[in-house]
Motif scaffolding. Sequence first.
Motif, mmCIF file in Angstrom:
data_model
loop_
_atom_site.group_PDB
_atom_site.id
_atom_site.type_symbol
_atom_site.label_atom_id
_atom_site.label_comp_id
_atom_site.label_asym_id
_atom_site.label_seq_id
_atom_site.Cartn_x
_atom_site.Cartn_y
_atom_site.Cartn_z
ATOM 1 N N UNK A 164 -11.935 -6.853 28.565
ATOM 2 C CA UNK A 164 -12.742 -7.344 27.444
ATOM 3 C C UNK A 164 -14.221 -7.224 27.791
ATOM 4 N N UNK A 165 -14.948 -6.547 26.955
ATOM 5 C CA UNK A 165 -16.393 -6.417 27.094
ATOM 6 C C UNK A 165 -17.034 -7.409 26.123
ATOM 7 N N UNK A 166 -18.135 -8.039 26.501
ATOM 8 C CA UNK A 166 -18.728 -9.050 25.617
ATOM 9 C C UNK A 166 -19.321 -8.447 24.349
ATOM 10 N N UNK A 167 -19.361 -7.115 24.232
ATOM 11 C CA UNK A 167 -19.805 -6.493 22.984
ATOM 12 C C UNK A 167 -18.666 -6.374 21.966
ATOM 13 N N UNK A 168 -17.472 -6.898 22.317
ATOM 14 C CA UNK A 168 -16.340 -6.889 21.403
ATOM 15 C C UNK A 168 -15.309 -5.813 21.683
ATOM 16 N N UNK A 169 -15.573 -4.929 22.604
ATOM 17 C CA UNK A 169 -14.634 -3.862 22.944
ATOM 18 C C UNK A 169 -13.493 -4.411 23.795
ATOM 19 N N UNK A 170 -12.276 -4.018 23.478
ATOM 20 C CA UNK A 170 -11.099 -4.379 24.274
ATOM 21 C C UNK A 170 -10.391 -3.078 24.643
ATOM 22 N N UNK A 171 -10.103 -2.924 25.943
ATOM 23 C CA UNK A 171 -9.350 -1.758 26.412
ATOM 24 C C UNK A 171 -8.051 -2.241 27.042
ATOM 25 N N UNK A 223 -8.613 -2.781 46.492
ATOM 26 C CA UNK A 223 -9.877 -2.883 45.761
ATOM 27 C C UNK A 223 -9.883 -1.800 44.691
ATOM 28 N N UNK A 224 -10.292 -2.184 43.499
ATOM 29 C CA UNK A 224 -10.425 -1.235 42.405
ATOM 30 C C UNK A 224 -11.712 -1.562 41.656
ATOM 31 N N UNK A 225 -11.955 -0.863 40.566
ATOM 32 C CA UNK A 225 -13.209 -1.074 39.857
ATOM 33 C C UNK A 225 -13.059 -0.974 38.361
ATOM 34 N N UNK A 226 -14.119 -1.386 37.686
ATOM 35 C CA UNK A 226 -14.154 -1.401 36.226
ATOM 36 C C UNK A 226 -15.603 -1.206 35.785
ATOM 37 N N UNK A 227 -15.783 -0.438 34.728
ATOM 38 C CA UNK A 227 -17.121 -0.312 34.157
ATOM 39 C C UNK A 227 -17.137 -0.972 32.780
ATOM 40 N N UNK A 228 -18.243 -1.603 32.479
ATOM 41 C CA UNK A 228 -18.433 -2.283 31.197
ATOM 42 C C UNK A 228 -19.658 -1.711 30.500
ATOM 43 N N UNK A 229 -19.723 -1.903 29.184
ATOM 44 C CA UNK A 229 -20.906 -1.500 28.410
ATOM 45 C C UNK A 229 -21.844 -2.682 28.188
ATOM 46 N N UNK A 230 -21.463 -3.867 28.665
ATOM 47 C CA UNK A 230 -22.320 -5.047 28.575
ATOM 48 C C UNK A 230 -22.314 -5.749 29.922
ATOM 49 N N UNK A 231 -23.198 -6.699 30.090
ATOM 50 C CA UNK A 231 -23.381 -7.344 31.394
ATOM 51 C C UNK A 231 -22.378 -8.467 31.678
ATOM 52 N N UNK A 232 -21.508 -8.741 30.717
ATOM 53 C CA UNK A 232 -20.485 -9.775 30.889
ATOM 54 C C UNK A 232 -19.162 -9.251 30.330
ATOM 55 N N UNK A 233 -18.094 -9.502 31.082
ATOM 56 C CA UNK A 233 -16.773 -9.117 30.610
ATOM 57 C C UNK A 233 -15.707 -9.893 31.353
ATOM 58 N N UNK A 234 -14.470 -9.598 31.011
ATOM 59 C CA UNK A 234 -13.366 -10.249 31.716
ATOM 60 C C UNK A 234 -12.156 -9.329 31.689
ATOM 61 N N UNK A 235 -11.223 -9.601 32.607
ATOM 62 C CA UNK A 235 -9.973 -8.867 32.680
ATOM 63 C C UNK A 235 -8.833 -9.847 32.894
ATOM 64 N N UNK A 236 -7.656 -9.451 32.449
ATOM 65 C CA UNK A 236 -6.433 -10.195 32.720
ATOM 66 C C UNK A 236 -5.272 -9.230 32.562
ATOM 67 N N UNK A 237 -4.095 -9.656 32.998
ATOM 68 C CA UNK A 237 -2.956 -8.766 32.847
ATOM 69 C C UNK A 237 -1.731 -9.249 33.570
#
Length: 128
Positions: free
Chosen positions: A55-62, A85-99
């Motif tokens: 989840x990106x704080x700009x509303x995008x969900x992948x 260790x893995x990584x993630x890129x976001x289009x905003x400065x705040x986001x979250x992940x779950x799964x």
Amino acid sequence: MVSTITEGVKVSVKTEYQSSYSSPLQAHYVFTYRITIENASDHTLQLLRRHWFIYDSNGTVREVEGEGVVGLQPVLEPGEVHEYVSGCNLRSSIGKMSGTYLVERIIDGKQLRVTIPEFTMIVPFRLN
């Protein structure tokens, strides 16, 4: 660090902002996350699949789904730990992940869904 336990499997996550790979002026923020999976059950388990929501704080969900983690399908004996260790890129400065992880008990083939705790990714300057 956040942690959760499902069916005797403890999953912990720690995140880190990667400023040298990020470009805030182009809305590109890179984070790494370290996952620790601990088999606290009485059974040997194999991690088969992962299923993420980003989840990106700009509303995008992948949604990301696939086999194993970083190319591996580790087998964990009772008491064993697997870290990666893995990584993630976001289009905003705040986001979250779950799964979830799909794991299989070797003894009987029973498949279990193990929760990956929700974790946030926040650029440090946003915390001031």
